[in-house]
Design a protein around this motif. Structure first.
Motif, mmCIF file in Angstrom:
data_model
loop_
_atom_site.group_PDB
_atom_site.id
_atom_site.type_symbol
_atom_site.label_atom_id
_atom_site.label_comp_id
_atom_site.label_asym_id
_atom_site.label_seq_id
_atom_site.Cartn_x
_atom_site.Cartn_y
_atom_site.Cartn_z
ATOM 1 N N MET A 148 0.842 -1.182 0.000
ATOM 2 C CA MET A 148 0.000 0.000 0.000
ATOM 3 C C MET A 148 0.888 1.246 0.000
ATOM 4 N N ALA A 149 0.661 2.126 -0.933
ATOM 5 C CA ALA A 149 1.461 3.340 -1.083
ATOM 6 C C ALA A 149 0.975 4.439 -0.138
ATOM 7 N N MET A 150 1.841 5.431 0.069
ATOM 8 C CA MET A 150 1.476 6.599 0.872
ATOM 9 C C MET A 150 1.134 7.745 -0.055
ATOM 10 N N ALA A 151 0.184 8.564 0.346
ATOM 11 C CA ALA A 151 -0.159 9.768 -0.401
ATOM 12 C C ALA A 151 0.790 10.893 -0.002
ATOM 13 N N ALA A 152 1.032 11.802 -0.929
ATOM 14 C CA ALA A 152 1.931 12.930 -0.676
ATOM 15 C C ALA A 152 1.500 13.732 0.543
ATOM 16 N N HIS A 153 0.199 13.952 0.705
ATOM 17 C CA HIS A 153 -0.261 14.756 1.843
ATOM 18 C C HIS A 153 0.005 14.046 3.170
ATOM 19 N N GLU A 154 0.044 12.721 3.179
ATOM 20 C CA GLU A 154 0.364 11.977 4.398
ATOM 21 C C GLU A 154 1.835 12.182 4.773
ATOM 22 N N THR A 209 6.948 15.782 -4.355
ATOM 23 C CA THR A 209 6.714 15.500 -5.771
ATOM 24 C C THR A 209 6.670 13.998 -5.960
ATOM 25 N N ASP A 210 5.612 13.515 -6.607
ATOM 26 C CA ASP A 210 5.498 12.096 -6.940
ATOM 27 C C ASP A 210 6.293 11.875 -8.220
ATOM 28 N N LEU A 211 7.438 11.233 -8.109
ATOM 29 C CA LEU A 211 8.369 11.108 -9.231
ATOM 30 C C LEU A 211 7.897 10.162 -10.328
ATOM 31 N N ALA A 212 7.182 9.117 -9.954
ATOM 32 C CA ALA A 212 6.801 8.101 -10.935
ATOM 33 C C ALA A 212 5.292 8.022 -11.160
ATOM 34 N N GLY A 213 4.539 8.808 -10.413
ATOM 35 C CA GLY A 213 3.094 8.767 -10.541
ATOM 36 C C GLY A 213 2.465 7.527 -9.937
ATOM 37 N N GLY A 270 11.198 2.303 3.122
ATOM 38 C CA GLY A 270 11.533 0.937 2.756
ATOM 39 C C GLY A 270 10.373 -0.031 2.877
ATOM 40 N N GLY A 271 9.277 0.439 3.441
ATOM 41 C CA GLY A 271 8.085 -0.393 3.570
ATOM 42 C C GLY A 271 6.953 0.238 2.789
ATOM 43 N N VAL A 272 6.106 0.971 3.502
ATOM 44 C CA VAL A 272 4.981 1.659 2.872
ATOM 45 C C VAL A 272 5.491 2.710 1.888
ATOM 46 N N LEU A 273 6.570 3.364 2.245
ATOM 47 C CA LEU A 273 7.189 4.374 1.379
ATOM 48 C C LEU A 273 8.465 3.777 0.801
ATOM 49 N N HIS A 274 8.417 3.443 -0.460
ATOM 50 C CA HIS A 274 9.516 2.712 -1.084
ATOM 51 C C HIS A 274 10.759 3.577 -1.300
#
Length: 80
Positions: A1-7, A24-28, A63-67
């Motif tokens: 599960m990914a994290m949102a930028a605002h989180e 900035t979301d680098l890869a979308g 390294g987990g939720v935020l790669h």
């Protein structure tokens, strides 16, 4: 599960209240971000310690939720 930028931004600001954060979301994909964090609390602090403060704010999610997080930190320009 990914994290949102605002989180990500909210977690950083909660730990570093005066921080100005740009995400900035680098890869979308919600998994690879760049963050620029500017805080007066970084003035005179070595860059590695600045980065450690941001990583600590993320509470072990790296390294987990935020790669991946490309991180830039700085103290504000004196002119601002």
């Amino acid at each position: 599960m990914a994290m949102a930028a605002h989180e990500i931004e909210a977690m950083i600001v909660a730990a570093i209240p005066d921080a100005h954060v740009e995400i900035t979301d680098l890869a979308g994909d919600g998994d690879h971000y760049a963050a620029r964090v500017v805080s007066e609390s970084f003035r005179g602090v070595p860059r590695v310690r600045q980065h450690q403060a941001v990583y600590a704010a993320l509470g072990g999610r790296m390294g987990g939720v935020l790669h991946a997080l490309q991180l830039t930190t700085a103290a504000p320009d004196k002119e601002l």
